[in-house]
Design an enzyme around this catalytic site. Structure first.
Site, mmCIF file in Angstrom:
data_model
loop_
_atom_site.group_PDB
_atom_site.id
_atom_site.type_symbol
_atom_site.label_atom_id
_atom_site.label_comp_id
_atom_site.label_asym_id
_atom_site.label_seq_id
_atom_site.Cartn_x
_atom_site.Cartn_y
_atom_site.Cartn_z
ATOM 1 N N MET A 83 89.151 -25.005 56.128
ATOM 2 C CA MET A 83 89.235 -24.426 54.875
ATOM 3 C C MET A 83 89.150 -25.148 53.748
ATOM 4 S SD MET A 83 92.287 -21.559 55.082
ATOM 5 C CE MET A 83 92.369 -20.288 56.363
ATOM 6 N N ASP A 110 96.770 -28.637 43.883
ATOM 7 C CA ASP A 110 96.412 -30.042 44.527
ATOM 8 C C ASP A 110 94.573 -30.109 44.494
ATOM 9 O OD1 ASP A 110 98.548 -30.361 45.682
ATOM 10 O OD2 ASP A 110 98.284 -29.086 47.494
ATOM 11 N N ARG A 143 98.488 -23.765 40.043
ATOM 12 C CA ARG A 143 97.537 -22.940 40.588
ATOM 13 C C ARG A 143 98.150 -21.427 40.819
ATOM 14 N NH1 ARG A 143 92.569 -22.819 42.291
ATOM 15 N NH2 ARG A 143 92.093 -20.956 43.751
ATOM 16 N N ASP A 203 98.352 -25.650 56.152
ATOM 17 C CA ASP A 203 99.251 -26.305 55.583
ATOM 18 C C ASP A 203 99.879 -27.500 56.430
ATOM 19 O OD1 ASP A 203 98.730 -25.438 52.917
ATOM 20 O OD2 ASP A 203 100.477 -24.173 52.745
ATOM 21 N N LYS A 221 107.736 -21.829 49.544
ATOM 22 C CA LYS A 221 107.389 -21.962 48.306
ATOM 23 C C LYS A 221 106.161 -20.901 48.426
ATOM 24 C CE LYS A 221 104.073 -25.359 46.225
ATOM 25 N NZ LYS A 221 102.851 -24.631 46.726
ATOM 26 N N ASN A 222 105.336 -20.900 49.206
ATOM 27 C CA ASN A 222 104.184 -19.921 49.044
ATOM 28 C C ASN A 222 104.571 -18.404 48.818
ATOM 29 O OD1 ASN A 222 102.591 -21.971 49.246
ATOM 30 N ND2 ASN A 222 102.038 -21.847 51.457
#
Length: 437
Positions: free
Chosen positions: A341, A121, A97, A319, A22-23
């Site tokens: 983070m 998110d 985003r 993640d 996904k990223n």
């Protein structure tokens, strides 16, 4: 709006293939705007966030030929650059985003870009300073467009520059790279993110004609070129999903084989799950996890309680901390989870506590998990998915729990995991999607 109804306590068995990353997808798909020639992308994950970005590209004017749900050819030869200033883009782009990733390519090729207020998110502040400061160093002008309620970037011609990033932001690094490949002169990015996703982007851009050196390190040198051509690209398997499946197998005492896992790109992820006591074997590019009754969390060499924390690559990805936390609840031993983070990402632990887990939320960034060692099973409850990664973690908890669980707001899970209910059912899970009344 739908929910997952899960009846836990079943042992699963079988093979599962991870989706495309996904990223990586959000960067790679944005990069098609850098050329007027066709770009073919394979192994695209069929998930809400990625499909929304593909819709945005279509509305900007990109020609899209989708041979199947996972392969697309894009051609950005007739782009409406002003669409990004429209109310329609602001509404749709504000939900995703990843839409900020369009700014670098648009600025590089068309001299202007618009950034809506970011969506995604609710896991804490995720600032855009790294992106904007990088663009400004390349010569872009940044201002707030009150008429369209969005940020505007403009530059007749970007010029290469030296920059030391204040943080190794993955999306920030990728966005600056995409702007710099068409800038005049040489750009040097120090403290650059070096995740496999960024490496994949750089390798794809070089095949298109870019000149990027230092790939895989935190020091990138980019020599700008006049234009880029077309290429083909295949996305990596999603490392977050792979970590999720390792955790799922351990929690449910299941025998699972993860096929085509892209093992060479997983970094320290396998090692972190081994620290939780999970056994597995790497067979070629597959990961075989045997059924395991008990897994015991390791301690540090001096006997101290293990701490697992997130860190920029090649450190452990943030993640997967939600998954590690859930998996630790049924381990034997204790672990401190330190989420550096994001200050809201551990707030889903209240649902796990309601399920019977022993967790002390020390502060917004740290949680101590006291493993139950299977002496007491988690119990099914009704809960809501607050974000993509917590949603997947709660789903794993529900699959291991006694009784029925209802997970609401599963659109958050669908944003990051394709056909997850169907794929889990193929392993023997009792999960169904039900429409909310």
């Amino acid at each position: 709006m739908s929910s997952f109804e899960v009846r836990g306590g079943r042992q699963l068995k079988g093979e599962i293939v991870p989706q495309g990353a996904k990223n990586e997808a959000l960067q790679i798909l944005s990069a098609v705007l850098l050329t007027a020639e066709p770009v073919t992308i394979a192994n695209i994950p069929d998930i809400l966030d990625v499909n929304l970005l593909i819709e945005l590209l279509d509305e900007i004017g990109v020609k899209i030929s989708r041979s199947n749900r996972h392969t697309c050819t894009f051609q950005a030869d007739q782009i409406d650059a002003d669409y990004l200033a429209s109310d329609e883009f602001r509404k749709k782009g504000g939900r995703l985003r990843g839409s900020v990733m369009l700014a670098g390519p648009m600025l590089a090729r068309f001299g202007k870009a618009y950034i809506p207020k970011p969506g995604g998110d609710k896991i804490g502040r995720r600032r855009l300073d790294t992106h904007i400061i990088g663009f400004e160093k390349l010569g872009a002008r940044f201002e707030y467009d009150e008429l369209h309620s969005c940020f505007k970037l403009s530059s007749p011609r970007l010029r290469g520059a030296y920059m030391l990033l204040d943080e190794p932001s993955v999306t920030g690094t990728a966005n600056i790279i995409m702007a710099a490949v068409l800038a005049e002169g040489i750009t040097t990015i120090y403290n650059a993110a070096c995740e496999p996703y960024v490496q994949q982007l750089c390798q794809m851009l070089n095949r298109m004609g870019a000149r990027i050196c230092g790939i895989g390190s935190n020091l990138l040198t980019i020599e700008g070129v006049g234009k880029l051509g077309g290429t083909t690209h295949r996305m990596l398997p999603d490392m977050i999903e792979i970590g999720s499946f390792i955790g799922l197998a351990a929690m449910t005492q299941s025998e699972i084989t993860i096929k085509n896992a892209g093992v060479e790109h997983l970094g320290v992820i396998p090692e972190k799950f081994q620290q939780l006591g999970i056994q597995f074997q790497i067979k070629g590019d597959d990961i075989y996890i045997p059924s395991q009754d008990v897994y015991e969390i390791q301690t540090f060499m001096d006997g101290g309680i293990l701490t697992i924390y997130d860190h920029p690559w090649p450190g452990f990805t943030p993640d997967l901390l939600s998954i590690v936390l859930v998996v630790a609840t049924q381990a034997r031993g204790s672990v401190l989870i330190h989420q550096k983070m994001f200050e809201s990402r551990l707030f889903f632990t209240d649902k796990l506590i309601d399920m019977g887990a022993q967790i002390i939320l020390c502060d917004p960034h740290r949680a101590t998990v006291i493993g139950l060692g299977r002496k007491q099973n988690l119990r099914g409850i009704t809960m809501t998915s607050p974000d993509i990664r917590a949603g997947q973690a709660l789903l794993i908890a529900a699959l291991s729990a006694e009784g029925k669980s209802i997970i609401q707001n599963i659109e958050q899970i669908d944003r990051g995991y394709q056909y997850i209910d169907e794929r889990l059912r193929s392993l023997g899970a009792d999960i169904k999607r039900v429409a909310n009344t």
